[in-house]
Design a protein around this motif. Structure first.
Motif, PDB file in Angstrom:
ATOM      1  N   MET A   1       0.834  -1.196   0.000  1.00  0.00           N
ATOM      2  CA  MET A   1       0.000   0.000   0.000  1.00  0.00           C
ATOM      3  C   MET A   1       0.873   1.252   0.000  1.00  0.00           C
ATOM      4  O   MET A   1       1.842   1.345   0.752  1.00  0.00           O
ATOM      5  CB  MET A   1      -0.921   0.018   1.237  1.00  0.00           C
ATOM      6  N   LYS A   2       0.564   2.207  -0.860  1.00  0.00           N
ATOM      7  CA  LYS A   2       1.347   3.428  -0.964  1.00  0.00           C
ATOM      8  C   LYS A   2       1.150   4.301   0.276  1.00  0.00           C
ATOM      9  O   LYS A   2       0.038   4.530   0.730  1.00  0.00           O
ATOM     10  CB  LYS A   2       0.907   4.208  -2.206  1.00  0.00           C
ATOM     11  N   LYS A   3       2.270   4.788   0.815  1.00  0.00           N
ATOM     12  CA  LYS A   3       2.191   5.620   2.005  1.00  0.00           C
ATOM     13  C   LYS A   3       1.654   7.008   1.674  1.00  0.00           C
ATOM     14  O   LYS A   3       2.011   7.592   0.656  1.00  0.00           O
ATOM     15  CB  LYS A   3       3.573   5.765   2.646  1.00  0.00           C
ATOM     16  N   GLN A   4       0.797   7.512   2.548  1.00  0.00           N
ATOM     17  CA  GLN A   4       0.354   8.893   2.433  1.00  0.00           C
ATOM     18  C   GLN A   4       1.359   9.772   3.158  1.00  0.00           C
ATOM     19  O   GLN A   4       1.839   9.442   4.249  1.00  0.00           O
ATOM     20  CB  GLN A   4      -1.038   9.068   3.041  1.00  0.00           C
ATOM     21  N   LYS A   5       1.693  10.899   2.564  1.00  0.00           N
ATOM     22  CA  LYS A   5       2.690  11.786   3.142  1.00  0.00           C
ATOM     23  C   LYS A   5       2.023  12.934   3.881  1.00  0.00           C
ATOM     24  O   LYS A   5       1.064  13.523   3.393  1.00  0.00           O
ATOM     25  CB  LYS A   5       3.614  12.343   2.052  1.00  0.00           C
ATOM     26  N   LEU A   6       2.557  13.240   5.064  1.00  0.00           N
ATOM     27  CA  LEU A   6       2.165  14.419   5.821  1.00  0.00           C
ATOM     28  C   LEU A   6       3.402  15.277   6.030  1.00  0.00           C
ATOM     29  O   LEU A   6       4.380  14.826   6.634  1.00  0.00           O
ATOM     30  CB  LEU A   6       1.569  14.037   7.181  1.00  0.00           C
ATOM     31  N   VAL A   7       3.361  16.500   5.531  1.00  0.00           N
ATOM     32  CA  VAL A   7       4.503  17.402   5.624  1.00  0.00           C
ATOM     33  C   VAL A   7       4.115  18.582   6.514  1.00  0.00           C
ATOM     34  O   VAL A   7       3.184  19.327   6.191  1.00  0.00           O
ATOM     35  CB  VAL A   7       4.924  17.920   4.231  1.00  0.00           C
ATOM     36  N   CYS A   8       4.822  18.745   7.630  1.00  0.00           N
ATOM     37  CA  CYS A   8       4.559  19.853   8.546  1.00  0.00           C
ATOM     38  C   CYS A   8       5.640  20.910   8.365  1.00  0.00           C
ATOM     39  O   CYS A   8       6.840  20.596   8.410  1.00  0.00           O
ATOM     40  CB  CYS A   8       4.530  19.368   9.993  1.00  0.00           C
ATOM     41  N   VAL A   9       5.210  22.150   8.187  1.00  0.00           N
ATOM     42  CA  VAL A   9       6.121  23.246   7.873  1.00  0.00           C
ATOM     43  C   VAL A   9       6.024  24.293   8.976  1.00  0.00           C
ATOM     44  O   VAL A   9       4.965  24.915   9.163  1.00  0.00           O
ATOM     45  CB  VAL A   9       5.781  23.890   6.510  1.00  0.00           C
ATOM     46  N   GLY A  10       7.111  24.484   9.722  1.00  0.00           N
ATOM     47  CA  GLY A  10       7.083  25.467  10.805  1.00  0.00           C
ATOM     48  C   GLY A  10       8.399  25.505  11.552  1.00  0.00           C
ATOM     49  O   GLY A  10       9.310  24.716  11.291  1.00  0.00           O
ATOM     50  N   ALA A  11       8.492  26.423  12.482  1.00  0.00           N
ATOM     51  CA  ALA A  11       9.734  26.623  13.233  1.00  0.00           C
ATOM     52  C   ALA A  11       9.940  25.533  14.271  1.00  0.00           C
ATOM     53  O   ALA A  11       8.989  24.978  14.812  1.00  0.00           O
ATOM     54  CB  ALA A  11       9.725  27.988  13.912  1.00  0.00           C
ATOM     55  N   CYS A  12      11.211  25.226  14.533  1.00  0.00           N
ATOM     56  CA  CYS A  12      11.589  24.258  15.562  1.00  0.00           C
ATOM     57  C   CYS A  12      12.415  24.981  16.611  1.00  0.00           C
ATOM     58  O   CYS A  12      13.415  25.635  16.286  1.00  0.00           O
ATOM     59  CB  CYS A  12      12.391  23.124  14.932  1.00  0.00           C
ATOM     60  N   TYR A  13      12.004  24.882  17.860  1.00  0.00           N
ATOM     61  CA  TYR A  13      12.655  25.600  18.954  1.00  0.00           C
ATOM     62  C   TYR A  13      13.284  24.640  19.940  1.00  0.00           C
ATOM     63  O   TYR A  13      12.901  23.461  20.034  1.00  0.00           O
ATOM     64  CB  TYR A  13      11.634  26.466  19.702  1.00  0.00           C
ATOM     65  N   VAL A  14      14.254  25.143  20.681  1.00  0.00           N
ATOM     66  CA  VAL A  14      14.719  24.484  21.893  1.00  0.00           C
ATOM     67  C   VAL A  14      14.163  25.287  23.060  1.00  0.00           C
ATOM     68  O   VAL A  14      14.469  26.476  23.219  1.00  0.00           O
ATOM     69  CB  VAL A  14      16.251  24.409  21.958  1.00  0.00           C
ATOM     70  N   ASP A  15      13.285  24.663  23.844  1.00  0.00           N
ATOM     71  CA  ASP A  15      12.588  25.343  24.939  1.00  0.00           C
ATOM     72  C   ASP A  15      13.364  25.204  26.249  1.00  0.00           C
ATOM     73  O   ASP A  15      13.806  24.109  26.607  1.00  0.00           O
ATOM     74  CB  ASP A  15      11.191  24.746  25.146  1.00  0.00           C
ATOM     75  N   THR A  16      13.491  26.316  26.961  1.00  0.00           N
ATOM     76  CA  THR A  16      13.981  26.299  28.333  1.00  0.00           C
ATOM     77  C   THR A  16      12.812  26.676  29.227  1.00  0.00           C
ATOM     78  O   THR A  16      12.273  27.785  29.125  1.00  0.00           O
ATOM     79  CB  THR A  16      15.144  27.301  28.526  1.00  0.00           C
ATOM     80  N   ILE A  17      12.389  25.747  30.071  1.00  0.00           N
ATOM     81  CA  ILE A  17      11.173  25.925  30.871  1.00  0.00           C
ATOM     82  C   ILE A  17      11.552  26.083  32.340  1.00  0.00           C
ATOM     83  O   ILE A  17      12.241  25.226  32.910  1.00  0.00           O
ATOM     84  CB  ILE A  17      10.223  24.733  30.692  1.00  0.00           C
ATOM     85  N   LEU A  18      11.104  27.163  32.933  1.00  0.00           N
ATOM     86  CA  LEU A  18      11.317  27.424  34.354  1.00  0.00           C
ATOM     87  C   LEU A  18       9.983  27.331  35.085  1.00  0.00           C
ATOM     88  O   LEU A  18       9.025  28.034  34.733  1.00  0.00           O
ATOM     89  CB  LEU A  18      11.915  28.815  34.573  1.00  0.00           C
TER      90      LEU A  18
END
Length: 335
Positions: free
Chosen positions: A1-18
């Motif tokens: 079965m052919k795979k359906q593709k999901l492409v997410c487009v957005g910023a990637c952050y490194v979070d520092t949580i206090l």
């Protein structure tokens, strides 16, 4: 079965949580009770939850192939390694379409102050990475082909609009969803007007003086004229969705009457809701109606705010989905 593709487009952050007992006053000192560093960003958070759901439901994610398109520092930096490793050693997410800024060493960063008194959080972002251009997106999206679902965070609306229009011209069977989240960001409604599915945030809706999720969706149905589904989250009131063109509205509360929950971590609750909806739209488009999709996504996001981070949401999602399926069977057998 052919795979359906999901492409997410957005910023990637490194979070520092206090974690702090309460919000500090201006020009004051306050001792934090906990510090945590983890990967963040709307689309990466959504993909982290979706990856868990696919592993639980889809026999290891055989039928859906998730991609991330995000601007990252140089591929050989510790920051980029941390981001990729955060998805686990056997990640389903494909990072080969990311845009690596080879002259950059630092990731986009988010500093989050989380109040133990209220459960709410305040974010301060810093991002020195040059934003994605339309040319870079075209190159990244090349060969992904038609019949792919593209989900856009909704940042840099002018460029994102160019990206969506490119997809419409080049891949007419592509489905597009967008987030309309940040108040005051010009051009978000232009994105909504071009999308198939739109996710509105409460903060954006309230900035437009909408008093409820239903009011927002009713008004925006005249803007998002190409859309088949509009969704709006509303905190503890859950979420509402409006199917178009039938104008059938569905609402689901996050907390039932008489129920109480302990809020631990609200960071990523909206991203979790979107993961739940995308999972329903992609994997259960035939056997789940809109109401079931919304119930699943809201209940998943409600479970998320009761835990720190995103761990274990896949198995919880499996339990929620099976519970909804049992309810459907009981209703059907009683009719």
């Amino acid at each position: 079965m052919k795979k359906q593709k999901l492409v997410c487009v957005g910023a990637c952050y490194v979070d520092t949580i206090l974690d702090v007992p309460q919000y500090p006053g201006e020009d004051s000192k306050l001792r934090a009770t906990n510090l945590q560093v983890r990967r963040g960003g709307n689309c990466p958070n959504t993909l982290e939850v979706l990856q868990q759901l696919l592993r639980e439901w889809d026999d290891g994610g055989r039928d859906i192939k998730p991609y991330l398109i995000s601007c990252l520092p140089s591929a050989d930096t510790p920051a980029t390694a941390t981001i990729v490793d955060s998805f686990g050693p056997k990640s389903l997410v494909d990072f080969t379409r990311c845009i690596f800024r080879e002259d950059q060493q630092q990731p986009a960063s988010s500093y989050i102050i989380r109040s133990e008194a209220t459960g709410s959080r305040t974010l301060v972002n810093y991002n020195d990475l040059p934003e994605m251009t339309i040319g870079e997106f075209v190159a990244a999206a090349e060969e992904l082909g038609d019949d792919t679902w593209f989900h856009f965070e909704g940042r840099i609306p002018e460029t994102t609009l160019q990206c969506i229009r490119h997809l419409r011209r080049s891949f007419p069977n592509t489905r597009v969803s967008v987030e309309v989240e940040k108040p005051g960001r010009e051009g978000l409604e232009d994105l909504a007007a071009e999308a198939d599915v739109v996710f509105y945030s409460r903060t954006w809706a309230e900035s437009k003086r909408y008093g409820s999720a239903q009011q927002c969706l009713s008004a925006q149905s005249g803007v998002a004229r190409k859309a088949s589904l509009l969704c709006c989250t509303w905190g503890s009131d859950g979420a509402s969705c409006l199917s178009l063109p039938s104008e059938k509205a569905v609402s689901c509360p996050a907390i039932l009457p008489g129920q109480t929950i302990s809020v631990v971590d609200t960071v990523g609750a909206g991203d979790t809701f979107i993961a739940g909806m995308l999972f329903g739209l992609l994997c259960h488009h035939e056997d789940w109606d809109t109401e079931k999709k919304v119930q699943f996504a809201v209940q998943l996001a409600t479970r998320k705010v009761q835990r720190d981070g995103f761990g274990g949401l896949g198995s919880l999602g499996l339990g929620l989905g099976l519970g909804l399926e049992l309810e459907r069977q009981e209703v059907a057998s009683s009719q």
